[in-house]
Design a protein around this motif. Structure first.
Motif, PDB file in Angstrom:
ATOM      1  N   VAL A   1       1.009  -1.080   0.030  1.00 17.09           N
ATOM      2  CA  VAL A   1      -0.011  -0.082   0.151  1.00 17.09           C
ATOM      3  C   VAL A   1       0.824   1.236  -0.142  1.00 17.09           C
ATOM      4  O   VAL A   1       1.990   1.288   0.408  1.00 17.09           O
ATOM      5  CB  VAL A   1      -0.843   0.108   1.174  1.00 17.09           C
TER       6      VAL A   1
ATOM      7  N   GLU B   1       6.850   3.283   3.173  1.00 15.19           N
ATOM      8  CA  GLU B   1       8.093   3.666   3.898  1.00 15.19           C
ATOM      9  C   GLU B   1       7.963   5.184   4.475  1.00 15.19           C
ATOM     10  O   GLU B   1       8.313   5.593   5.243  1.00 15.19           O
ATOM     11  CB  GLU B   1       9.127   3.467   3.422  1.00 15.19           C
TER      12      GLU B   1
ATOM     13  N   ALA C   1      11.389   0.124  -1.458  1.00 12.58           N
ATOM     14  CA  ALA C   1      11.373  -0.800  -2.616  1.00 12.58           C
ATOM     15  C   ALA C   1      11.855  -2.377  -2.428  1.00 12.58           C
ATOM     16  O   ALA C   1      11.228  -3.143  -2.925  1.00 12.58           O
ATOM     17  CB  ALA C   1      11.938   0.106  -3.733  1.00 12.58           C
TER      18      ALA C   1
ATOM     19  N   GLY D   1       9.215  -4.387  -0.639  1.00 13.00           N
ATOM     20  CA  GLY D   1       7.978  -4.538  -1.449  1.00 13.00           C
ATOM     21  C   GLY D   1       8.410  -5.491  -2.589  1.00 13.00           C
ATOM     22  O   GLY D   1       7.530  -6.171  -2.780  1.00 13.00           O
TER      23      GLY D   1
ATOM     24  N   LEU E   1      -4.305   2.010  -9.049  1.00  9.85           N
ATOM     25  CA  LEU E   1      -2.953   2.696  -9.740  1.00  9.85           C
ATOM     26  C   LEU E   1      -3.540   4.092  -9.740  1.00  9.85           C
ATOM     27  O   LEU E   1      -4.557   4.675  -8.756  1.00  9.85           O
ATOM     28  CB  LEU E   1      -2.465   2.348 -10.999  1.00  9.85           C
TER      29      LEU E   1
ATOM     30  N   PHE F   1      -0.339  14.530  -8.237  1.00 16.00           N
ATOM     31  CA  PHE F   1      -0.702  14.412  -6.864  1.00 16.00           C
ATOM     32  C   PHE F   1      -0.125  15.372  -6.047  1.00 16.00           C
ATOM     33  O   PHE F   1       0.534  15.358  -5.002  1.00 16.00           O
ATOM     34  CB  PHE F   1       0.476  12.966  -6.570  1.00 16.00           C
TER      35      PHE F   1
ATOM     36  N   TRP G   1     -14.527   0.573  -5.734  1.00 15.98           N
ATOM     37  CA  TRP G   1     -13.454   1.404  -5.931  1.00 15.98           C
ATOM     38  C   TRP G   1     -12.591   0.621  -6.896  1.00 15.98           C
ATOM     39  O   TRP G   1     -12.101  -0.400  -6.482  1.00 15.98           O
ATOM     40  CB  TRP G   1     -12.657   1.555  -4.513  1.00 15.98           C
TER      41      TRP G   1
HETATM   42  P1  NAD Z   1       4.568   3.890  -5.146  1.00 12.79           P
HETATM   43  O1  NAD Z   1       4.261   3.032  -6.207  1.00 12.79           O
HETATM   44  O2  NAD Z   1       5.817   4.588  -5.030  1.00 12.79           O
HETATM   45  O3  NAD Z   1       4.567   2.885  -3.542  1.00 12.79           O
HETATM   46  C1  NAD Z   1       3.523   2.131  -3.176  1.00 12.79           C
HETATM   47  C2  NAD Z   1       4.115   0.981  -2.565  1.00 12.79           C
HETATM   48  O4  NAD Z   1       4.844   0.047  -3.195  1.00 12.79           O
HETATM   49  C3  NAD Z   1       5.045   1.493  -1.349  1.00 12.79           C
HETATM   50  O5  NAD Z   1       4.454   0.746  -0.215  1.00 12.79           O
HETATM   51  C4  NAD Z   1       6.297   1.035  -1.690  1.00 12.79           C
HETATM   52  O6  NAD Z   1       7.389   0.926  -0.703  1.00 12.79           O
HETATM   53  C5  NAD Z   1       6.303  -0.154  -2.646  1.00 12.79           C
HETATM   54  N1  NAD Z   1       6.997  -0.184  -3.627  1.00 12.79           N
HETATM   55  C6  NAD Z   1       8.109   0.591  -4.315  1.00 12.79           C
HETATM   56  N2  NAD Z   1       8.879  -0.032  -5.156  1.00 12.79           N
HETATM   57  C7  NAD Z   1       8.433  -1.419  -5.177  1.00 12.79           C
HETATM   58  C8  NAD Z   1       8.795  -2.434  -5.895  1.00 12.79           C
HETATM   59  N3  NAD Z   1       9.869  -2.397  -6.672  1.00 12.79           N
HETATM   60  N4  NAD Z   1       8.101  -3.591  -5.946  1.00 12.79           N
HETATM   61  C9  NAD Z   1       6.977  -3.664  -4.960  1.00 12.79           C
HETATM   62  N5  NAD Z   1       6.579  -2.664  -4.073  1.00 12.79           N
HETATM   63  C10 NAD Z   1       7.501  -1.574  -4.144  1.00 12.79           C
HETATM   64  O7  NAD Z   1       3.225   4.778  -4.633  1.00 12.79           O
HETATM   65  P2  NAD Z   1       3.064   5.884  -3.637  1.00 12.79           P
HETATM   66  O8  NAD Z   1       4.208   7.211  -4.023  1.00 12.79           O
HETATM   67  O9  NAD Z   1       3.362   5.523  -2.212  1.00 12.79           O
HETATM   68  O10 NAD Z   1       1.545   6.413  -3.955  1.00 12.79           O
HETATM   69  C11 NAD Z   1       1.111   7.346  -4.826  1.00 12.79           C
HETATM   70  C12 NAD Z   1       0.481   6.419  -5.920  1.00 12.79           C
HETATM   71  O11 NAD Z   1      -0.394   5.583  -5.558  1.00 12.79           O
HETATM   72  C13 NAD Z   1      -0.291   7.628  -6.850  1.00 12.79           C
HETATM   73  O12 NAD Z   1       0.053   7.179  -8.135  1.00 12.79           O
HETATM   74  C14 NAD Z   1      -1.524   7.136  -6.623  1.00 12.79           C
HETATM   75  O13 NAD Z   1      -2.406   7.391  -7.720  1.00 12.79           O
HETATM   76  C15 NAD Z   1      -1.605   5.795  -6.297  1.00 12.79           C
HETATM   77  N6  NAD Z   1      -2.857   5.408  -5.491  1.00 12.79           N
HETATM   78  C16 NAD Z   1      -3.809   4.796  -6.145  1.00 12.79           C
HETATM   79  C17 NAD Z   1      -4.944   4.422  -5.263  1.00 12.79           C
HETATM   80  C18 NAD Z   1      -5.972   3.861  -5.955  1.00 12.79           C
HETATM   81  O14 NAD Z   1      -7.142   3.260  -5.194  1.00 12.79           O
HETATM   82  N7  NAD Z   1      -6.287   3.644  -7.225  1.00 12.79           N
HETATM   83  C19 NAD Z   1      -4.861   4.985  -3.909  1.00 12.79           C
HETATM   84  C20 NAD Z   1      -3.925   5.592  -3.466  1.00 12.79           C
HETATM   85  C21 NAD Z   1      -2.887   5.788  -4.076  1.00 12.79           C
END
Ligand code: NAD
Length: 476
Positions: free
Chosen positions: A148, A177, A207, A210, A249, A381, A445
């Motif tokens: 998440v 994080e 990352a 994750g 996403l 964002f 959603w």
């Molecule tokens: P992000 O993709 O950078 O990180 C999301 C999660 O993925 C974090 O826990 C991160 O540590 C983890 N992560 C990072 N690299 C990874 C990897 N290589 N493999 C697996 N996991 C990894 O996103 P963010 O900056 O935390 O959040 C913002 C984004 O989330 C925006 O694009 C937003 O639109 C999206 N978002 C979508 C929804 C939805 O319901 N559609 C809701 C909230 C946020």
């Protein structure tokens, strides 16, 4: 240093190589730190979830429901602490932090009810063929990884955890994080309720952690919410192992305002849709499509409303909007301000970082933004709204749909027949008519196109963690 990983029913120190700073974005300063989980600890968490699965999946639905009600109650008991932590770590104004908590509580309550109804869903299937009987079983998918982001930490995790546990899955949750302390409440609640060890595991990290989870071959499914770039990596891992994935996403959602709207009311909806959580919402309505007949009256009122918002530290001031949650996000939004200047966009409000400590930006409005501008097409964002004018309903629909994303949209019109018609034509997962960002746990959603795969919330959120099985018997 905080102990922050909950594995097999125990709190353990992180053994990874990353040190995570937990920041107060209103001050731009850290207030805690923790070590990330190592790859080996992710493995231990997945093994614990695997070990707990056989007993958890045959735990009666009513008992699982009782645990979920326990989560709802215990969240309520931690109310003030969780609200303050979200204000401090996310920079959320108090009323927003309260709504997030209430949403998480409602989610656990709702899936407790659906869990109680589960036995009646396992029913006989009427067959046209004589001599056979068939029955349905909705079984848990198994061990699921939940990854998440940081923008709604309590909520996004609740939308995954509650239906997964209701379905009989065991889980490994990896919070962001940026906000690694908030979801620790779920581990503390699991402890307090005596949830069997291994049913819920929490590993924190960046990352590397994750990726260790999403690549792990011990998972039966991965549910991810976050950016498109990480989402596509997560999908690659899932495809390498041919296993299911849910992806929530990004978005670049439209708010369509017809010229029969009350201007003051429309301004309220537009402002809320772009400044809630400082615009750090996948569902932010960041593309304003305003009909020509109302544009000249609406844009100056919108400009004034954005300029009059109270922006500040939610812990020490009465505010409408807090800071951006991370320095990385602040730098990203500042980069879009620079792009807007290079592109020569007409800035009606904001367009700059605030001259104070912390990661603050002004609520921003650009008018008559060209369709090929990066600010019109890319997810920013942040509280950055781009506006364009339209003449006809057809043009509004075409422009709203002209996006690689398809998460949500808002339609504002006094002509409800037209509003419903436009809602039907929009290529998104959720449309709000004359309201803004109203998310109910009973409705779904998730998005179309580049906004993801699958749905959360409602019965669809539960189905995401269920596998359909039929047992067919020859009666002869
Ligand atoms: P992000 O993709 O950078 O990180 C999301 C999660 O993925 C974090 O826990 C991160 O540590 C983890 N992560 C990072 N690299 C990874 C990897 N290589 N493999 C697996 N996991 C990894 O996103 P963010 O900056 O935390 O959040 C913002 C984004 O989330 C925006 O694009 C937003 O639109 C999206 N978002 C979508 C929804 C939805 O319901 N559609 C809701 C909230 C946020």
């Amino acid at each position: 240093m905080t102990t922050s990983h909950y594995i097999a029913g125990r709190w353990v120190e992180g053994q990874g190589s990353d040190c995570i700073s937990v920041n107060d974005p209103a001050l731009g300063q850290p207030f805690a730190e923790l070590m990330a989980a190592s790859v080996a600890q992710v493995d231990q968490a997945v093994s614990a979830a695997r070990g707990a699965l056989p007993a958890w999946k045959i735990t009666s639905a009513s008992k699982r429901a009782a645990y979920l009600r326990g989560f709802a109650e215990q969240l309520g008991q931690r109310r003030e602490a969780l609200i303050t932590l979200q204000m401090r770590n996310n920079g959320k104004p108090r009323h927003e932090a309260e709504i997030d908590l209430d949403d998480a509580i409602a989610t656990f309550g709702y899936y407790a009810e659906l869990a109680e109804q589960l036995p009646s869903k396992n029913r006989d299937v009427p067959l046209a063929a004589p001599g056979f009987s068939a029955r349905t079983r909705l079984e848990p998918v198994g061990v699921v990884g939940l990854i998440v982001p940081w923008n709604f930490p309590l909520v996004t995790s609740a939308w995954k955890l509650a239906p997964a546990l209701a379905a009989g899955c065991t889980v490994v949750l990896k919070p962001s994080e940026v906000t690694p302390l908030i979801e620790q409440a779920y581990g503390q609640i699991a402890d307090a309720l005596g949830l069997p060890a291994g049913v819920l595991n929490i590993v924190n990290g960046k990352a590397e952690t994750g990726a260790a989870l999403s690549n792990h071959n011990g998972l039966d499914k991965l549910s991810f919410t976050g950016s498109n770039s990480v989402g596509s990596q997560v999908m690659r891992s899932a495809s390498a192992q041919c296993r299911p994935v849910t992806l929530e996403l990004g978005g670049k959602s439209a708010i369509v305002v017809f010229d029969d709207c009350d201007v003051g009311q429309a301004v309220e909806w537009i402002v809320a849709g772009i400044t809630w959580n400082a615009g750090q919402m996948c569902s932010a309505t960041s593309r304003l499509l305003v009909q020509e007949g109302i544009a000249d009256a609406l844009l100056p009122r919108l400009q004034a409303a954005l300029e009059n918002l109270r922006v500040g530290n939610p812990l020490s001031e009465e505010v409408d909007m807090g800071p951006l949650t991370s320095q990385a996000q602040w730098l990203k939004v500042a980069g879009y301000f620079a792009t807007a200047r290079e592109e020569g966009l007409q800035c009606l409000a904001g367009g700059k970082a605030l001259d104070r400590d912390g990661w603050f930006v002004s609520p921003t409005l650009y008018a008559d933004v060209p369709k090929d501008s990066r600010l019109w097409t890319e997810e920013i964002f942040g509280p950055v709204l781009c506006a364009r004018r339209f003449a006809t309903e057809e043009q509004a629909i075409a422009e709203a749909n002209d996006s690689r994303f398809g998460l949500v949209a808002t339609v504002c019109s006094a002509d409800l027949e037209r509003a419903e018609r436009v809602a039907d034509a929009l290529e998104v997962g959720h449309v709000w008519i004359n309201s803004v960002q109203a998310v109910f746990v009973e409705t779904s959603w998730g998005g179309t196109k580049g906004s993801g795969i699958g749905r959360e919330l409602g019965p669809w959120g539960l189905s995401a963690y269920q596998s359909v099985k039929h047992v067919t018997r020859c009666l002869g």
